[in-house]
Design a protein around this motif. Structure first.
Motif, PDB file in Angstrom:
ATOM      1  N   PRO A 101     -22.197 -10.794   1.537  1.00 35.87           N
ATOM      2  CA  PRO A 101     -22.009  -9.790   2.591  1.00 35.87           C
ATOM      3  C   PRO A 101     -20.564  -9.286   2.600  1.00 35.87           C
ATOM      4  N   LEU A 102     -20.379  -8.083   3.112  1.00 34.57           N
ATOM      5  CA  LEU A 102     -19.048  -7.478   3.195  1.00 34.57           C
ATOM      6  C   LEU A 102     -18.826  -6.920   4.593  1.00 34.57           C
ATOM      7  N   SER A 103     -17.594  -7.068   5.085  1.00 32.41           N
ATOM      8  CA  SER A 103     -17.237  -6.469   6.370  1.00 32.41           C
ATOM      9  C   SER A 103     -16.517  -5.151   6.188  1.00 32.41           C
ATOM     10  N   ARG A 104     -15.810  -4.990   5.045  1.00 31.65           N
ATOM     11  CA  ARG A 104     -15.074  -3.745   4.815  1.00 31.65           C
ATOM     12  C   ARG A 104     -14.673  -3.650   3.347  1.00 31.65           C
ATOM     13  N   VAL A 105     -14.287  -2.447   2.951  1.00 32.01           N
ATOM     14  CA  VAL A 105     -13.754  -2.216   1.611  1.00 32.01           C
ATOM     15  C   VAL A 105     -12.478  -1.405   1.742  1.00 32.01           C
ATOM     16  N   SER A 106     -11.488  -1.735   0.917  1.00 30.74           N
ATOM     17  CA  SER A 106     -10.191  -1.064   0.929  1.00 30.74           C
ATOM     18  C   SER A 106      -9.827  -0.686  -0.497  1.00 30.74           C
ATOM     19  N   LEU A 139      10.517  10.344   6.442  1.00 31.90           N
ATOM     20  CA  LEU A 139      11.638   9.448   6.145  1.00 31.90           C
ATOM     21  C   LEU A 139      11.530   8.892   4.732  1.00 31.90           C
ATOM     22  N   TYR A 140      10.353   8.400   4.358  1.00 36.59           N
ATOM     23  CA  TYR A 140      10.194   7.805   3.032  1.00 36.59           C
ATOM     24  C   TYR A 140      10.399   8.848   1.934  1.00 36.59           C
ATOM     25  N   ARG A 141       9.946  10.065   2.180  1.00 38.38           N
ATOM     26  CA  ARG A 141      10.163  11.109   1.180  1.00 38.38           C
ATOM     27  C   ARG A 141      11.651  11.420   1.035  1.00 38.38           C
ATOM     28  N   ARG A 142      12.387  11.414   2.138  1.00 36.32           N
ATOM     29  CA  ARG A 142      13.842  11.647   2.056  1.00 36.32           C
ATOM     30  C   ARG A 142      14.533  10.532   1.282  1.00 36.32           C
ATOM     31  N   LEU A 143      14.007   9.316   1.395  1.00 32.40           N
ATOM     32  CA  LEU A 143      14.601   8.190   0.678  1.00 32.40           C
ATOM     33  C   LEU A 143      14.287   8.219  -0.816  1.00 32.40           C
ATOM     34  N   GLY A 144      13.352   9.072  -1.221  1.00 28.42           N
ATOM     35  CA  GLY A 144      13.027   9.180  -2.640  1.00 28.42           C
ATOM     36  C   GLY A 144      11.650   8.685  -3.008  1.00 28.42           C
ATOM     37  N   TYR A 145      10.807   8.364  -2.028  1.00 31.61           N
ATOM     38  CA  TYR A 145       9.448   7.904  -2.319  1.00 31.61           C
ATOM     39  C   TYR A 145       8.529   9.110  -2.544  1.00 31.61           C
ATOM     40  N   ARG A 146       7.632   8.951  -3.519  1.00 32.05           N
ATOM     41  CA  ARG A 146       6.706  10.016  -3.886  1.00 32.05           C
ATOM     42  C   ARG A 146       5.271   9.512  -3.801  1.00 32.05           C
ATOM     43  N   THR A 147       4.339  10.397  -3.450  1.00 33.43           N
ATOM     44  CA  THR A 147       2.937  10.026  -3.271  1.00 33.43           C
ATOM     45  C   THR A 147       2.334   9.487  -4.565  1.00 33.43           C
ATOM     46  N   LEU A 148       1.686   8.337  -4.443  1.00 36.44           N
ATOM     47  CA  LEU A 148       0.960   7.757  -5.568  1.00 36.44           C
ATOM     48  C   LEU A 148      -0.548   7.868  -5.362  1.00 36.44           C
ATOM     49  N   ALA A 149      -1.021   7.584  -4.145  1.00 40.95           N
ATOM     50  CA  ALA A 149      -2.464   7.678  -3.862  1.00 40.95           C
ATOM     51  C   ALA A 149      -2.679   7.648  -2.357  1.00 40.95           C
ATOM     52  N   ASP A 150      -3.744   8.284  -1.920  1.00 39.57           N
ATOM     53  CA  ASP A 150      -4.198   8.127  -0.536  1.00 39.57           C
ATOM     54  C   ASP A 150      -5.194   6.977  -0.494  1.00 39.57           C
ATOM     55  N   TRP A 151      -5.145   6.228   0.602  1.00 39.99           N
ATOM     56  CA  TRP A 151      -5.890   4.975   0.722  1.00 39.99           C
ATOM     57  C   TRP A 151      -6.878   5.070   1.866  1.00 39.99           C
ATOM     58  N   ALA A 152      -7.988   4.391   1.753  1.00 42.26           N
ATOM     59  CA  ALA A 152      -8.998   4.426   2.805  1.00 42.26           C
ATOM     60  C   ALA A 152      -9.604   3.046   3.003  1.00 42.26           C
ATOM     61  N   VAL A 153     -10.046   2.782   4.217  1.00 46.29           N
ATOM     62  CA  VAL A 153     -10.766   1.557   4.566  1.00 46.29           C
ATOM     63  C   VAL A 153     -12.062   1.946   5.259  1.00 46.29           C
ATOM     64  N   TYR A 154     -13.182   1.408   4.752  1.00 46.45           N
ATOM     65  CA  TYR A 154     -14.487   1.585   5.397  1.00 46.45           C
ATOM     66  C   TYR A 154     -14.927   0.242   5.949  1.00 46.45           C
ATOM     67  N   ASP A 155     -15.371   0.262   7.202  1.00 46.78           N
ATOM     68  CA  ASP A 155     -16.005  -0.915   7.798  1.00 46.78           C
ATOM     69  C   ASP A 155     -17.514  -0.779   7.661  1.00 46.78           C
ATOM     70  N   PHE A 156     -18.193  -1.915   7.470  1.00 46.16           N
ATOM     71  CA  PHE A 156     -19.652  -1.914   7.344  1.00 46.16           C
ATOM     72  C   PHE A 156     -20.286  -2.545   8.568  1.00 46.16           C
ATOM     73  N   SER A 157     -21.251  -1.833   9.138  1.00 50.90           N
ATOM     74  CA  SER A 157     -21.948  -2.369  10.302  1.00 50.90           C
ATOM     75  C   SER A 157     -22.885  -3.479   9.856  1.00 50.90           C
ATOM     76  N   THR A 213     -24.256   0.606   7.142  1.00 47.18           N
ATOM     77  CA  THR A 213     -23.656   1.894   7.471  1.00 47.18           C
ATOM     78  C   THR A 213     -22.136   1.816   7.359  1.00 47.18           C
ATOM     79  N   PRO A 214     -21.528   2.598   6.450  1.00 44.47           N
ATOM     80  CA  PRO A 214     -20.071   2.585   6.340  1.00 44.47           C
ATOM     81  C   PRO A 214     -19.434   3.500   7.386  1.00 44.47           C
ATOM     82  N   GLU A 215     -18.314   3.056   7.944  1.00 39.83           N
ATOM     83  CA  GLU A 215     -17.578   3.866   8.912  1.00 39.83           C
ATOM     84  C   GLU A 215     -16.121   3.925   8.489  1.00 39.83           C
ATOM     85  N   LEU A 216     -15.632   5.134   8.234  1.00 43.79           N
ATOM     86  CA  LEU A 216     -14.253   5.333   7.786  1.00 43.79           C
ATOM     87  C   LEU A 216     -13.304   5.085   8.944  1.00 43.79           C
TER      88      LEU A 216
END
Length: 286
Positions: free
Chosen positions: A99-104, A268-286, A124-127
């Motif tokens: 069984p799974l409670s969530r995925v990241s 702030l992070y972009r001003r420090l020099g950080y650049r986007t690598l990926a967008d992240w998501a978590v789904y919870d499962f009912s 049922t997944p819920e974002l």
């Protein structure tokens, strides 16, 4: 693609022997895989309760192309997967009755797996509303001028300070975890090195932490300033201090997660020099 192409194991050393090179080949997208495998390796499976963490690797012609970990409380973390790979993993875990409670994972992977899990189990997944962005440091650009004060690295004698600040951070972000002296060693906060930004009189005003060097990479994790002290440059100063320390420790890559609902911290992070690598998501499962 067959579900049984996935090699599953509760032996983290076996997992790292099989998948370590793959994970280290792209440490940024694999940051959570590397972090949790190392955490289990150092602490031992007994530190995670009666249910041992589970790891898996997908092999193609003798080469690992994808991985996952499943922690106690049934939380699943994934490396980037194609929809076909996500479906084969969902089928394997469902057939085994895991069984799974969530995925990241990165947004595309998490969404593909959530849909596959729904097809195979009816869950049922819920974002989650919280949307995260994974950043990687390019060229560090410390803020100028820095606010008055200095950074101070916390040592073993400063455990009380670390516990206090991390408990405040956990409360501020709504993390469902108890952080105190008694629970400290079992939390994700215990294996980090922390730096406080202190005013000239020694008053601490902001904190940032970093994980150990793993696979040539360090994750900056926990950047926190109390609400009444924000807007004075403290977070930028301490985040820059920790980022510089990560580079000095030998990190080829420095990464961090930021909550996209907070435009101030992302800017702030972009001003420090950080650049986007990926967008992240978590789904919870009912």
């Amino acid at each position: 693609m067959r579900p049984d192409d996935w090699h599953l194991t509760e032996d983290v050393e076996d997992f790292l022997a099989r998948a370590g090179d793959f994970l280290r080949s792209r440490p940024g997208p694999h940051v959570m895989q590397l972090t949790w495998a190392e955490r289990v390796r150092v602490r031992g499976t007994s530190a995670f309760g009666t249910e041992a963490p589970l790891f898996g690797a997908l092999d193609r012609a003798g080469e690992v192309v994808a991985t996952f970990y499943r922690l106690p409380l049934r939380a699943l973390g994934l490396s980037p997967l194609t929809p076909g790979q996500a479906d084969s993993l969902a089928a394997r875990l469902a057939n085994l009755g895991h069984p799974l409670s969530r995925v990241s994972a990165d947004h595309g992977t998490a969404t593909a797996f959530a849909e596959a899990w729904r097809r195979h189990t009816g869950a049922t997944p819920e974002l989650r509303d919280t949307r995260l962005r994974l950043y990687r440091l390019g060229t560090l650009a410390p803020p100028e001028p820095l606010p008055p004060g200095r950074g101070r690295v916390l040592g073993e004698q400063d455990l009380e300070q670390a516990v206090f600040w991390c408990s405040e951070f956990a409360r501020a972000v709504g993390e469902d975890v108890r952080v105190d002296a008694g629970s400290w060693a079992s939390t994700r906060y215990a294996d980090k090195r922390y730096t406080l930004w202190e005013r000239p009189d020694g008053t601490p005003v902001s904190i940032a932490g970093m994980n150990p060097l793993i696979g040539g990479q360090i994750q900056v994790d926990v950047v926190y300033t109390p609400a009444h002290l924000r807007g004075r440059g403290y977070a930028g100063a301490v985040a820059a201090e920790v980022s510089r320390a990560a580079l000095a420790a030998g990190a080829r890559d420095v990464v961090l997660f930021a909550d996209l609902s907070n435009p101030t911290s992302n800017a702030l992070y972009r001003r420090l020099g950080y650049r986007t690598l990926a967008d992240w998501a978590v789904y919870d499962f009912s």
